[in-house]
Design an enzyme around this catalytic site. Structure first.
Site, PDB file in Angstrom:
ATOM      1  N   ASP A  53       9.994  -0.875   4.180  1.00  0.00           N
ATOM      2  CA  ASP A  53       8.690  -1.306   4.724  1.00  0.00           C
ATOM      3  C   ASP A  53       8.690  -1.793   6.182  1.00  0.00           C
ATOM      4  O   ASP A  53       9.594  -2.516   6.600  1.00  0.00           O
ATOM      5  CB  ASP A  53       8.150  -2.505   3.926  1.00  0.00           C
ATOM      6  CG  ASP A  53       8.291  -2.375   2.446  1.00  0.00           C
ATOM      7  OD1 ASP A  53       8.738  -1.335   1.966  1.00  0.00           O
ATOM      8  OD2 ASP A  53       7.957  -3.345   1.755  1.00  0.00           O
ATOM      9  N   GLU A  84       1.866  -4.506  -4.230  1.00  0.00           N
ATOM     10  CA  GLU A  84       2.814  -4.894  -3.177  1.00  0.00           C
ATOM     11  C   GLU A  84       2.111  -4.839  -1.819  1.00  0.00           C
ATOM     12  O   GLU A  84       1.085  -4.189  -1.652  1.00  0.00           O
ATOM     13  CB  GLU A  84       4.026  -3.954  -3.175  1.00  0.00           C
ATOM     14  CG  GLU A  84       4.836  -4.007  -4.469  1.00  0.00           C
ATOM     15  CD  GLU A  84       6.143  -3.218  -4.431  1.00  0.00           C
ATOM     16  OE1 GLU A  84       7.138  -3.731  -4.942  1.00  0.00           O
ATOM     17  OE2 GLU A  84       6.163  -2.094  -3.903  1.00  0.00           O
TER      18      GLU A  84
HETATM   19  C1  FRU Z   1       7.754  -2.526  -1.061  1.00  0.00           C
HETATM   20  C2  FRU Z   1       8.744  -3.598  -1.485  1.00  0.00           C
HETATM   21  C3  FRU Z   1       8.161  -4.958  -1.248  1.00  0.00           C
HETATM   22  C4  FRU Z   1       9.395  -5.805  -1.084  1.00  0.00           C
HETATM   23  C5  FRU Z   1      10.328  -4.883  -0.360  1.00  0.00           C
HETATM   24  C6  FRU Z   1      11.777  -5.065  -0.691  1.00  0.00           C
HETATM   25  O1  FRU Z   1       8.336  -1.310  -0.730  1.00  0.00           O
HETATM   26  O2  FRU Z   1       9.118  -3.392  -2.822  1.00  0.00           O
HETATM   27  O3  FRU Z   1       7.301  -5.393  -2.276  1.00  0.00           O
HETATM   28  O4  FRU Z   1       9.149  -6.985  -0.379  1.00  0.00           O
HETATM   29  O5  FRU Z   1       9.927  -3.567  -0.683  1.00  0.00           O
HETATM   30  O6  FRU Z   1      12.582  -4.316   0.145  1.00  0.00           O
END
Ligand code: FRU
Length: 518
Positions: A55, A237
């Site tokens: 992300d 998320e």
């Molecule tokens: C989204 C996610 C978020 C988390 C991160 C962990 O892709 O699952 O919810 O904070 O990636 O790398």
């Protein structure tokens, strides 16, 4: 005597060190030269120099610099203990790679989050003449997770007094504890001028929670939204909440972005949006159905910049999908970001619609190779030679008709984008587009219903990079983003009329896009 011996030693040490530095510099240079030229390496999309990325995090503008932090695992090309990687840019197109910004600490790994500029020094973390850049992120405590509790995701902060060059972790972390929810993460914080407080949007399993704070340190729960609304195929998320003007009116609405995994329309990960209102405490929307920011399989966890000078809302997403993110055929680095995209809101046939479309600055990278109008008879096609097929953009307008764009190369690989006017669908077929069999779902055919088109011609923009295709219809009303792994550049574009009447393809431009790492 002693003095001259030590002088002599000193000279030797300096010579050896100098030599070592020269060798190191040469090594660095040769590594740098080989990076960004590997097979499948995107040339005008952001990728980290090496290793795993997911992300985008902490998107914020400060003193002439756009920051892009990102979920990063520096030791492998698969997901692992998360850090925040870092890059900066003055235009969001050309990036400078920076050292890692945040490392896991005793509170846990550093998951996704956002960054703000604390102009009024409400946190007290700044100094008399330096406002702090404050990062707000989720701590994920692996030991507590293994112990089987529900208290392992909490929120922490870190601050920088040198515009993101270095960070201090706040010593009172975590600032927001949690014992209730297994999934409690991805804080997006912004300053709400109307209520004169900081607002944090956070997700907890199947819903959004809003918190407020006067100082970024003490947080109060305000409200929740979303259980039973929109898509719930997977946990929620990476929320984002912001206000946008509705084009051509003096009305504004609030937009909530929520990524879910799995549960996206073409499988795996995807980003939905809600349009509603926010009164400083509660977000409300009467939208029951899911609406998708992007129908392609590869635009996830996207969020927007805080503090963009002219108030523009600019979005960057992670160009991958958890279903196969770990399996894609790259070796040095893994995965890329989408092009930065401007978000806007319009009322189309009475329905509020969120549009996302590449940043206008992208035109600086584009060199026009071909510009023509075509009239294609039924059951025939026009063929165009592409000069730079793995680094190009295609633009045209056309009526709602039945035709396809087929991109092929000398290895017999083919990417097909088909407009089906009968079914009112756009279909993206990457099943023969290159390497596809590294994972089962990857070869699936992707579909996007064009169920709310305005009157008149459609406008298409297609952006091709070494391992991605981004398709925009009507300046971002409908969007599909997908990874592709052609083993050679596409060199041939065929536009095939599959209908019964001739089709006018107007202002067809096939352009080269310059690389951003040159
Ligand atoms: C989204 C996610 C978020 C988390 C991160 C962990 O892709 O699952 O919810 O904070 O990636 O790398």
């Amino acid at each position: 005597m002693l003095r001259s011996v030590s002088l002599f030693l000193c000279v030797i040490v300096c010579l050896v060190q100098g030599c070592k530095q020269a060798v190191d510099a040469e090594k660095d240079n040769s590594t740098a030269l080989s990076l960004y030229t590997e097979p499948f390496r995107p040339q005008y999309h952001f990728t980290p120099p090496e290793k795993w990325m997911n992300d985008p995090n902490g998107l914020v503008y400060h003193q002439g610099i756009y920051h892009l932090f990102y979920q990063y695992y520096p030791d492998d090309i698969v997901w692992g203990p998360m850090h925040w990687g870092h890059a900066t840019s003055v235009d969001m197109l050309h990036w400078e790679n920076k050292p890692i910004a945040l490392y896991p600490d005793e509170n846990g790994l550093i998951f996704s989050g956002s960054a703000v500029i604390d102009h009024k020094n409400t946190s007290g973390l700044g100094t008399a003449d330096t406002v702090p850049l404050v990062a707000i992120f989720t701590y994920h405590d692996m030991d507590k997770e293994k112990a089987g509790g529900t208290d392992y995701q909490t929120q922490g902060i870190a601050y920088s007094l040198d515009n993101g060059e270095s960070f201090e972790v706040y010593e009172g972390n975590p600032v927001l504890l949690n014992t209730e929810f297994k999934d409690f993460r991805d804080p997006k914080v912004f300053w709400d001028e109307d209520s004169r407080k900081w607002v944090m949007a956070l997700v907890a399993g199947d819903h959004l929670r809003l918190y407020s704070s006067d100082n970024l340190i003490d947080w109060d729960y305000m409200s929740r939204f979303g259980s039973g609304q929109g898509a719930h195929g997977g946990v929620w998320e990476c929320p984002d909440l912001f206000e946008l003007a509705v084009a051509g009116t003096d009305e504004t609405k609030w937009v909530l972005l929520i990524s879910i995994n799995p549960g996206a329309p073409n499988g795996g990960s995807g980003t939905q949006y809600f349009i509603g209102d926010f009164d400083g405490t509660t977000f409300t929307s009467d939208q029951k159905e899911a609406r998708w920011l992007d129908w392609g399989t590869d635009n996830y966890a996207g969020v927007t910049y805080n503090e963009v000078p002219d108030g523009e809302r600019i979005f960057i997403g992670w160009m991958s999908n958890w279903t196969y993110a770990r399996d894609t055929p790259t070796e040095v680095w893994r995965s890329a970001m989408t092009l930065p995209r401007t978000l806007s809101l319009a009322k189309i046939n009475d329905s509020y619609t969120l549009l996302n479309y590449p940043l206008s600055g992208i035109s600086d990278l584009i060199k026009e190779d071909i510009n023509l109008d075509l009239d294609i008879a039924p059951n025939s096609y026009e063929a165009i030679v592409m000069e730079n097929g793995n680094q190009s953009s295609i633009h045209f307008t056309c009526p709602l008709a039945k035709f396809s764009l087929s991109l092929t190369n000398d290895s017999g690989e083919e990417l097909v984008i088909e407009l089906d006017s009968e079914e009112e669908l756009l279909v993206l077929d990457r099943s023969k587009s290159g390497l596809v069999d590294f994972q089962e779902m990857f070869a699936n055919i992707q579909q996007m219903p064009l169920d709310n088109l305005p009157e008149g011609d459609l406008e298409f923009d297609v952006f091709l990079d070494a391992s991605s295709v981004e398709v925009f219809v009507n300046k971002g009303q409908y969007v599909m983003t997908a990874q592709i792994f052609p083993t050679m550049p596409f060199s041939d574009l065929k536009i095939r009329n599959e209908g019964v009447e001739s089709i006018k393809i107007n202002r067809l431009k096939v352009n080269s896009v310059s690389g951003i790492w040159e």
